[in-house]
Design an enzyme around this catalytic site. Structure first.
Site, short mmCIF file in Angstrom:
data_model
loop_
_atom_site.label_atom_id
_atom_site.label_comp_id
_atom_site.label_asym_id
_atom_site.label_seq_id
_atom_site.Cartn_x
_atom_site.Cartn_y
_atom_site.Cartn_z
N THR A 375 0.82 -1.21 0.00
CA THR A 375 0.00 0.00 0.00
C THR A 375 0.86 1.28 0.00
O THR A 375 2.08 1.23 0.10
CB THR A 375 -0.98 -0.02 1.20
OG1 THR A 375 -1.65 -1.29 1.21
CG2 THR A 375 -2.01 1.06 1.13
N THR A 393 -3.93 1.34 -2.89
CA THR A 393 -3.28 0.04 -2.78
C THR A 393 -3.59 -0.89 -3.95
O THR A 393 -4.64 -0.76 -4.59
CB THR A 393 -3.70 -0.66 -1.47
OG1 THR A 393 -2.96 -1.86 -1.30
CG2 THR A 393 -5.18 -0.98 -1.47
N GLU A 395 -2.67 -4.08 -2.85
CA GLU A 395 -2.49 -5.10 -1.81
C GLU A 395 -1.02 -5.52 -1.73
O GLU A 395 -0.19 -4.71 -1.41
CB GLU A 395 -3.43 -6.29 -2.02
CG GLU A 395 -3.27 -7.44 -1.05
CD GLU A 395 -3.42 -7.06 0.44
OE1 GLU A 395 -3.25 -7.95 1.28
OE2 GLU A 395 -3.70 -5.92 0.76
N ASP A 415 -7.94 -10.14 0.93
CA ASP A 415 -8.25 -9.49 2.21
C ASP A 415 -9.54 -10.02 2.83
O ASP A 415 -9.84 -9.72 3.99
CB ASP A 415 -8.36 -7.98 2.04
CG ASP A 415 -7.02 -7.29 1.96
OD1 ASP A 415 -6.00 -7.99 2.09
OD2 ASP A 415 -6.98 -6.06 1.76
#
Length: 555
Positions: A375, A393, A395, A415
């Site tokens: 990020t 982001t 990730e 996530d």
């Protein structure tokens, strides 16, 4: 070699902090900060500057962020005092089901799940950008793209940080020829200083600049995104033009709370950052943190105890509010936080950190989400007092490893909590079609006792983001440190049954004292990438984490 030397000189000579009576920008890469400054100097707003930085980071920081991913934005209007937030978090495509990351009845390992199509969510940053520009932009839409297009077309030097992240994931690239073609030389990850040109990305940016967001979500670029996921060399799954067309950025109500006369505001769900930070602040407020000071093991022990209690609530109750009932008011209710705080002893670790039962909560089973360190964050303030704090982001390092039209596509769907049910009950952050995964991104704006903005900040770092911002807030509010010194405070987290402290720091030296309080303590690499702007008199001071390559620049 010349390019590498120029990059290193730029990093050495560019200040990480900057004061101004007018506008200030700060970002995790000097070239992105410069893009923001160019917008301010052209008469642009803080939003214009922030969006130009987001686009530039797409080019020069593809390992961490970009338009192939999503973001969360907090905006303060200097004229009206209005605080707004925009949710540009990625969404699961229509074909996503609760067992997306299950195999043979077991959760996939993260390392198996993130490369390829299954992990890609519908990108949100361009829709977020369009909404923000419509509300608060001053410059023409196309103007914001100019610095990023130049960087993609003319080339940029690989930074040491980018090279390091390439080293982590480049062994995967034998299965991903598009990303290998961009970022390898002679079969190896391009070393720091290598000039990267990305004409495909320049073309995409140019098309969005002239055609608006629909040039991204439809047409040939939308088709390229859909094809990259649907035909991925690993885990091919459907992502359609209908998924892209359905995506909307959403304005959400900010989450705010009082702490020692200051008003701390951030994102609500699908971010867990704002809620979890307010929970921790509420739990430690009964302790005299100012008297204890930054060199007190007890102070850090209290932060650690509040952290583990708040994260237990995080894993149990938080998720996308469009899909699951989140007891938002109950989680930050002062009476509830007083009960949670009563579990904390200044002389002994609690040992077991269980979720509480906040007012309005439905019975819920905890699940563990799998965010990894990645990020980026950036902040912009303009001469009218508008403030933007945004986290962006893709990730993990280089997201899913998939590329479409020259941009890296995210792996945000990892996530989600992979196991959709526990003890027969659904997990709040389970995968569902159209749902947005829980995030730790924590773009934050703080108001002083006089009601004026005094600080805007955020960080990179996966689930540690929350703690990076938390310790900086305690440093700024309780210990009266300038933002740069608050950011420089050692980082703290938890894992593996131990309290984790940033290795080689003053907090690491406190390990014996912390362990006497009854909890194992281990040193860890807890590097951060914070960026902040603080009010100084009638002006502003921007700063960047010295652990990063970031800088602050004045208008």
């Amino acid at each position: 070699m010349v390019a590498r030397l120029c990059l290193l000189l730029a990093l050495i000579l560019t200040p990480i902090a900057a004061n101004a009576a007018g506008g200030v920008v700060t970002a995790a890469d000097p070239r992105a900060a410069e893009a923001g400054r160019q917008m301010l100097r052209a008469g642009g707003s803080a939003t214009d500057a922030a969006m130009a930085m987001m686009l530039a980071l797409t080019v020069v920081e593809p390992q961490s962020s970009g338009i192939g991913g999503g973001g969360l934005l907090v905006h303060h209007d200097g004229g009206t005092g209005t605080l707004s937030t925009i949710d540009g978090r990625e969404a699961a495509p229509a074909a996503a089901t609760a067992d997306r990351f299950m195999a043979n009845g077991k959760a996939m390992a993260y390392g198996q799940a993130f490369p390829g199509g299954k992990s890609v969510g519908v990108p949100g940053n361009i829709r977020l950008m369009a909404d923000a520009h419509r509300k608060w932009g001053k410059l023409p839409w196309a103007k914001l793209f100019e610095p990023a297009i130049r960087l993609a077309e003319n080339g940029y030097a690989v930074s040491p940080r980018m090279a390091r992240f390439m080293g982590y994931v480049s062994p995967l690239w034998q299965d991903f020829p598009e990303i290998a073609a961009l970022y390898t030389r002679d079969g190896k990850a391009a070393p720091a200083g290598t000039i990267i040109r990305n004409p495909a990305l320049a073309g995409l940016l140019r098309d969005i600049a002239t055609g608006g967001p629909d040039a991204f979500y439809a047409g040939r670029h939308g088709a390229a995104i859909a094809a990259a996921v649907t035909n991925a060399p690993r885990h091919p799954v459907p992502l359609t033009l209908a998924d892209l067309a359905a995506y909307q950025a959403k304005e959400r109500a900010p989450v705010c709370g009082e702490y020692r006369g200051y008003r701390v505001c951030g994102m609500g769900p699908p971010s867990s950052g704002g809620v979890t930070i307010l929970q921790m602040l509420g739990m430690i407020e009964r302790f005299d943190m100012a008297k204890l000071g930054k060199d007190s093991p007890t102070a850090w022990h209290l932060i650690g105890e509040a952290m583990q209690l708040a994260y237990a609530d995080r894993e149990t109750y938080l998720g996308d509010v469009d899909f699951v009932s989140v007891p938002l008011a109950g989680l930050i209710d002062r009476n509830y936080l007083a009960k949670r705080s009563a579990l904390i002893s200044p002389v002994r670790s609690l040992g077991r950190y269980q979720p509480g039962t906040p007012p309005g909560a439905e019975p819920r089973t905890a699940g563990i989400s799998g965010e990894v360190s990645g990020t980026t964050h950036f902040v912009a303030v303009d001469g009218n007092g508008d403030v933007v704090s945004m986290t962006s982001t893709v990730e993990g390092p280089f997201g899913s490893q998939l590329v479409a039209s020259g941009m890296v596509l995210n792996n945000e769907l990892t996530d989600f909590t992979f196991v959709p049910e526990r003890n027969g009950a659904p997990v709040a952050n389970r995968v569902e079609a159209g749902k947005r995964p829980l995030s730790s991104m924590s773009p934050t704006i703080v108001y002083g006792p006089d009601g004026k903005v005094v600080l805007a900040l955020g960080s990179a770092g996966g689930k540690r983001i929350i703690m990076h911002v938390m310790k900086a807030l305690v440093g700024f509010i309780d210990w009266k440190l300038p933002a740069a010194e608050a950011i420089a405070l050692p980082n703290i987290y938890f894992g593996g049954g131990a309290l984790q402290v940033e290795q080689g720091t003053s907090l690491d030296a406190m390990r014996p004292a912390l362990e006497k309080l009854g909890q194992p303590v281990s040193p860890a690499d807890l590097a951060s990438k914070l960026n902040a702007v603080e009010r100084v008199g009638n002006g502003w001071r921007g700063t960047a984490d010295t652990r990063s390559e970031g800088v602050a620049l004045t208008e």
